[in-house]
Design a protein around this motif. Structure first.
Motif, PDB file in Angstrom:
ATOM      1  N   VAL A  19      -8.007   7.322   6.005  1.00  0.00           N
ATOM      2  CA  VAL A  19      -7.711   6.087   6.729  1.00  0.00           C
ATOM      3  C   VAL A  19      -6.251   5.722   6.496  1.00  0.00           C
ATOM      4  N   ARG A  20      -5.753   4.799   7.330  1.00  0.00           N
ATOM      5  CA  ARG A  20      -4.372   4.349   7.161  1.00  0.00           C
ATOM      6  C   ARG A  20      -4.266   3.440   5.942  1.00  0.00           C
ATOM      7  N   SER A  21      -3.068   3.355   5.384  1.00  0.00           N
ATOM      8  CA  SER A  21      -2.878   2.674   4.110  1.00  0.00           C
ATOM      9  C   SER A  21      -3.319   1.215   4.143  1.00  0.00           C
ATOM     10  N   LYS A  22      -3.298   0.590   5.310  1.00  0.00           N
ATOM     11  CA  LYS A  22      -3.670  -0.816   5.412  1.00  0.00           C
ATOM     12  C   LYS A  22      -5.178  -1.042   5.318  1.00  0.00           C
ATOM     13  N   THR A  72     -10.380  -1.522   1.555  1.00  0.00           N
ATOM     14  CA  THR A  72     -11.663  -1.810   2.193  1.00  0.00           C
ATOM     15  C   THR A  72     -12.608  -0.627   2.090  1.00  0.00           C
ATOM     16  N   GLN A  73     -12.095   0.580   2.312  1.00  0.00           N
ATOM     17  CA  GLN A  73     -12.958   1.760   2.207  1.00  0.00           C
ATOM     18  C   GLN A  73     -13.455   1.966   0.784  1.00  0.00           C
ATOM     19  N   THR A 121      -6.881  -8.838   5.621  1.00  0.00           N
ATOM     20  CA  THR A 121      -7.675  -9.827   6.364  1.00  0.00           C
ATOM     21  C   THR A 121      -9.099  -9.974   5.834  1.00  0.00           C
ATOM     22  N   GLU A 122      -9.698  -8.870   5.363  1.00  0.00           N
ATOM     23  CA  GLU A 122     -11.058  -8.939   4.857  1.00  0.00           C
ATOM     24  C   GLU A 122     -11.107  -9.202   3.356  1.00  0.00           C
ATOM     25  N   LEU A 123     -10.138  -8.647   2.621  1.00  0.00           N
ATOM     26  CA  LEU A 123     -10.192  -8.706   1.163  1.00  0.00           C
ATOM     27  C   LEU A 123      -9.028  -9.460   0.530  1.00  0.00           C
ATOM     28  N   GLU A 157      -4.149  -5.233  -1.161  1.00  0.00           N
ATOM     29  CA  GLU A 157      -3.772  -3.951  -0.591  1.00  0.00           C
ATOM     30  C   GLU A 157      -3.802  -2.868  -1.643  1.00  0.00           C
ATOM     31  N   ALA A 158      -4.118  -1.648  -1.220  1.00  0.00           N
ATOM     32  CA  ALA A 158      -4.114  -0.513  -2.141  1.00  0.00           C
ATOM     33  C   ALA A 158      -2.696  -0.097  -2.507  1.00  0.00           C
ATOM     34  N   TYR A 159      -1.776  -0.224  -1.559  1.00  0.00           N
ATOM     35  CA  TYR A 159      -0.378   0.177  -1.776  1.00  0.00           C
ATOM     36  C   TYR A 159       0.536  -0.979  -1.409  1.00  0.00           C
TER      37      TYR A 159
END
Length: 448
Positions: free
Chosen positions: A74-77, A81-82, A435-437, A440-442
């Protein structure tokens, strides 16, 4: 002299009770030894229980594989979430399978189609005595743990397909239904002694029951959810949306590959004889061969078709090879495992663009890998396994597919109508992580 005789007589009299006690002790020890079961009696129970535990924690490690694979594709954004979805779905599966799923899947006497019994699975008591154990099989605790891992794997398959545009909570509600009801019901038809088992259907470790079932649930969700914004142009072009980290995706694939040895090897369900444990080794070798062949087939085919090797196709080719051999990993020769796995890799290379032409957006390629390769693996069983037929195999696949797809699409439509399953356009563009959480991961990188 008289004193010595007196002492000797006294000592002899004192020893009489001790001799009697020693004799009684010997008798007790001999009785205990006679009552203790031999290894021939308890060995199969111990070894099969150990097989379930080792196989179970290897399959558990596949949860990490799915998380890394999806995080990389998935994309970094959307990475956080994943990752959240993967740990949450596994945890939900752990609770729902204990609450009701295991009892539905292994109900004992039932009509062969559905049984709602066995809530709150109970384990053996602490310190179980050998005389009280079912020495013909394995511990309930180890079997429950092993089978739970398959249930969780089914849910993991759905996660990647629907990535980057589905709301978190509706997805998790679907996981509750999938792991508590949908998967246990269809799995009971085969592994619980249901109607498919009686008919002669064969699925050794779950090409259909686990992988295709997860693929059908994912397909239903993708149809209801729709593709990501900008994925398909009005002129019919497919807009590439590269993943954030192919190193993570590759790591995830290797983890899944490792876990698959427990997935298929543990499904021998016995390790108490020379034949059983030798068969486990044979399953390991065939599993590895199929994965290797799937990866190499995708490697060569993408070079021929696109003039460049596509790493994502190679990764999915290995996984498709694994899915393909899962329905029958015991009976084929190594050459048989090679060509079965290779066809799985070919399926992926052709199926991914086919889905894009149908505008079915599968972010990680789970539908080709798990559903279509699962179909192929199920139909390949009669080539090597006596007593199976292509017709019976297809009936089994179709019946499970129809059941899972229909129930899943109904659940998805209900969720869509009641609470909505898709994030807003603004949220999708900004990324689900923020937006959901709200994290960010990065965070140090610009969003992709």
């Amino acid at each position: 002299m008289q004193l010595n005789k007196t002492l000797t007589l006294g000592l002899a009299l004192a020893m009489v009770p001790l001799v009697g006690f020693a004799q009684e002790t010997v008798v007790v020890v001999e009785d205990a030894e006679a009552a203790a079961p031999t290894f021939d009696e308890i060995g199969p129970y111990l070894m099969t229980t150990l097989l379930f535990l080792i196989g179970g924690f290897l399959v558990f490690w596949m949860a990490a594989g799915f998380a890394m694979l999806e995080a990389g594709l998935v994309r970094s954004k959307n990475v956080t979430t994943q990752l959240t979805k993967n740990i949450a779905l596994f945890s939900i599966a752990g609770i729902m399978y204990w609450l009701i799923g295991y009892g539905i899947m292994y109900p004992g006497d039932f009509n062969g189609y559905f049984a709602l019994q066995g809530w709150f699975t109970e384990l053996e008591p602490v310190g179980l005595a050998a005389a009280d154990a079912d020495l013909g099989y394995a511990s309930v605790a180890s079997d429950f743990f092993f089978q739970l891992m398959f249930c969780a794997t089914t849910a993991s398959i759905v996660s990647g397909t629907l990535a980057e545009r589905i709301k978190l909570w509706p997805f998790l509600i679907f996981v509750v239904v999938l792991t508590g009801f949908i998967y246990p019901i269809e799995a009971s038809w085969q592994w619980g002694g249901g109607w498919l088992s009686e008919m002669g259907f064969s699925d050794f470790a779950g090409s259909t029951l686990v992988h295709a079932a997860g693929g059908f649930a994912a397909l239903a969700g993708a149809i209801v959810l729709g593709p990501r914004l900008g994925k398909y142009a009005k002129d019919g072009r497919v807009i590439p949306m590269p993943g954030s980290n192919l190193a993570l995706a590759t790591l995830g694939t290797f983890i899944l590959w490792l876990g698959w040895f427990g997935f298929n090897g543990g499904s021998q369900l016995a390790a108490g004889t020379v034949g059983d444990i030798t068969d486990v080794g044979r399953i390991f070798a065939n599993t590895n061969m199929a994965a290797s062949a799937g990866a190499v087939a995708a490697l060569i085919l993408t070079q021929v078709m696109y003039k460049k090797v596509d790493l994502t196709m190679v990764l999915n080719g290995a996984l498709a090879g694994l899915v393909s051999i899962t329905a029958g990993p015991l009976d084929p020769s190594l050459f048989g495992a090679l060509w079965i796995g290779a066809i799985g890799g070919v399926i992926v290379v052709f199926a991914v663009p086919m889905l894009d032409k149908m505008k079915i957006d599968d972010v990680v390629g789970a539908i080709p890998v798990h559903l279509l390769a699962g179909l192929w693996g199920t139909l390949a069983v009669p080539f090597y396994t006596d007593g199976t037929s292509f017709v019976t195999q297809f009936i089994g696949f179709a019946s499970i597919g129809i059941f899972v797809f229909v129930v899943s699409i109904v659940v998805w439509f209900i969720l869509k109508a009641t609470m909505g399953i898709r994030v807003s356009e603004e949220a999708e563009i900004a990324g689900l992580d923020t937006t959901e959480l709200g994290m960010e991961a990065y965070p140090e990188f610009a969003r992709g």
